[in-house]
Design a protein around this motif. Structure first.
Motif, PDB file in Angstrom:
ATOM      1  N   GLY A   1       1.789  36.202  34.902  1.00 22.09           N
ATOM      2  CA  GLY A   1       2.055  35.466  36.128  1.00 22.09           C
ATOM      3  C   GLY A   1       0.760  35.102  36.829  1.00 22.09           C
ATOM      4  N   ASP A   2       0.588  35.597  38.047  1.00 22.73           N
ATOM      5  CA  ASP A   2      -0.631  35.314  38.806  1.00 22.73           C
ATOM      6  C   ASP A   2      -1.647  36.447  38.678  1.00 22.73           C
ATOM      7  OD1 ASP A   2       0.495  37.320  40.339  1.00 22.73           O
ATOM      8  OD2 ASP A   2       1.176  35.985  41.922  1.00 22.73           O
ATOM      9  N   GLU A   3      -1.485  37.265  37.660  1.00 23.14           N
ATOM     10  CA  GLU A   3      -2.364  38.408  37.446  1.00 23.14           C
ATOM     11  C   GLU A   3      -3.096  38.271  36.110  1.00 23.14           C
ATOM     12  OE1 GLU A   3      -1.567  42.939  38.370  1.00 23.14           O
ATOM     13  OE2 GLU A   3      -0.695  42.418  36.424  1.00 23.14           O
ATOM     14  N   ALA A   4      -4.380  38.629  36.095  1.00 23.14           N
ATOM     15  CA  ALA A   4      -5.167  38.657  34.866  1.00 23.14           C
ATOM     16  C   ALA A   4      -5.635  40.086  34.629  1.00 23.14           C
ATOM     17  CB  ALA A   4      -6.370  37.723  34.969  1.00 23.14           C
ATOM     18  N   VAL A   5      -5.543  40.532  33.395  1.00 22.13           N
ATOM     19  CA  VAL A   5      -5.991  41.877  33.031  1.00 22.13           C
ATOM     20  C   VAL A   5      -7.249  41.737  32.190  1.00 22.13           C
ATOM     21  CG1 VAL A   5      -5.381  44.076  31.971  1.00 22.13           C
ATOM     22  CG2 VAL A   5      -3.590  42.644  33.004  1.00 22.13           C
ATOM     23  N   LEU A   6      -8.362  42.257  32.715  1.00 22.07           N
ATOM     24  CA  LEU A   6      -9.647  42.163  32.037  1.00 22.07           C
ATOM     25  C   LEU A   6     -10.027  43.513  31.450  1.00 22.07           C
ATOM     26  CD1 LEU A   6      -9.577  39.697  33.983  1.00 22.07           C
ATOM     27  CD2 LEU A   6     -12.047  39.916  34.203  1.00 22.07           C
ATOM     28  N   SER A   7     -10.808  43.464  30.378  1.00 17.45           N
ATOM     29  CA  SER A   7     -11.161  44.698  29.687  1.00 17.45           C
ATOM     30  C   SER A   7     -12.607  44.636  29.197  1.00 17.45           C
ATOM     31  CB  SER A   7     -10.207  44.914  28.507  1.00 17.45           C
ATOM     32  OG  SER A   7     -10.639  45.995  27.703  1.00 17.45           O
TER      33      SER A   7
END
Length: 358
Positions: free
Chosen positions: A228-234
């Motif tokens: 959605g409006d969220e990004a998961v960075l790693s």
């Protein structure tokens, strides 16, 4: 600007190496056809076989030249056209451009062959229309170009390094790794969605994540997924703490949004702001799925990172970090404040959280 220049030179290196290897392979295959109609091109005056080393030297020059212009076109299309055309249409447009460039560069290449390798080749106007070798080169070029585009698209969709790891089966069996995760979420997303409507809201998210993508490479980050409006960075643990990459990226992204505020205000009537939660540690990485394969992360680290981000609104903070990860960083240029031991949703033990501000 500096990052764009770095990306341009990286792309140039990749395209030049790719086309040098491609043309060397083509020349090698064709060279061993001596005695056939195609192989006659490798014979000087049809009585003396030209050493393959001379042809390979020539193919290196041509490959470098083609790779240079190919890289320029790819860079321009990535920066200016990728959001205006579909992937299929963009590939078609570039194929037409490449065909025109092949036709225009043919005279130069033919002249180069005649000078360096002493081989008379047809050069009269329109010679290429019925020339089988020319169309063989065009076919080979398009196949190689499609392979390059496929690898590039696969890298963009899977993320940096993921495609290679899947090809070699690195995560066929679960592996333990130390990683850092950031859950990055748009503030007041529900209110903004109601204000803009679903179409404009989708455009806003698209623009925000485009700006995010322009800064992630500088800080060695990978995008695990968009939700959605969220990004998961790693990050791998070492890359994440190196030069405080995991924190520096967040504020670089915020500065990018502010820098482009005229665009956001004109198009959406607002300047988007993001909140983020940071945590790191050991978790399991494995390949899941058959119809759609994906590298998945399992463990407390990723769940805790999401819960930390969920506390940002409660404490009116943009960036929260766990004590464990904070102790691994050297944030002398930031204001660090303790939020206290917080009972995160779904966790029995409390976690000591800190806010980070400029």
């Amino acid at each position: 600007m500096k990052q764009a220049i770095i990306e341009f030179f990286k792309l140039q290196i990749v395209t030049i190496i790719f086309w040098i290897l491609s043309f060397c392979l083509f020349i090698t295959i064709r060279y061993f056809e001596v005695g056939t109609e195609g192989g006659k091109a490798f014979v000087s005056n049809y009585d003396e076989v030209i050493p393959i080393t001379e042809w390979l030297h020539f193919s290196v020059l041509v490959g470098a030249l083609v790779g240079f212009f190919y890289g320029i076109i790819e860079f321009i299309s990535d920066k200016l056209l990728i959001y205006k055309f579909s992937t299929g249409l963009l590939i078609l447009i570039k194929s037409i451009v490449y065909l025109v460039l092949l036709l225009l560069s043919t005279s130069f290449i033919v002249g180069l062959i005649e000078v360096q390798i002493d081989r008379n080749l047809p050069s009269e106007p329109g010679w290429w229309i019925q020339n089988k070798v020319f169309w063989l080169v065009v076919l080979y070029f398009n196949i190689c170009s499609l392979i390059f585009s496929f690898l590039k698209i696969a890298k963009e969709n899977f993320g940096h390094g993921v495609l290679i790891n899947q090809l070699i089966g690195k995560y066929k069996k679960p592996r333990e790794e130390r990683r850092i995760f950031m859950f990055l979420d748009l503030q007041a997303s529900t209110t903004i969605a109601e204000q803009l409507g679903h179409y404009k809201y989708s455009q806003l998210i698209q623009q925000c994540f485009y700006d995010l993508n322009t800064v992630i490479n500088k800080f060695d980050a990978n995008i695990y997924q968009y939700v959605g409006d969220e990004a998961v960075l790693s990050w791998t643990f070492d890359k994440g703490i190196k030069q405080n990459n995991c924190v520096e990226l967040f504020y670089k992204f915020q500065n990018k949004l502010v820098k482009n505020q005229k665009i956001y205000l004109k198009k959406f009537g607002l300047l988007p702001k993001f909140k983020a939660g940071l945590h790191g540690g050991t978790l399991i990485v494995t390949e899941v799925g058959t119809i759609k394969k994906e590298i998945a992360y399992h463990g407390d680290v990723i769940n805790t990172s999401a819960r930390i981000q969920g506390e940002c609104n409660k404490y009116n903070q943009n960036l929260l970090i766990s004590e464990y990860l904070l102790r691994k960083l050297n944030l002398t240029n930031y204001k660090i404040e303790s939020i206290g031991n917080i009972a995160l949703r779904g966790k029995e033990e409390e976690l000591n959280l800190f806010s980070i501000n400029t």
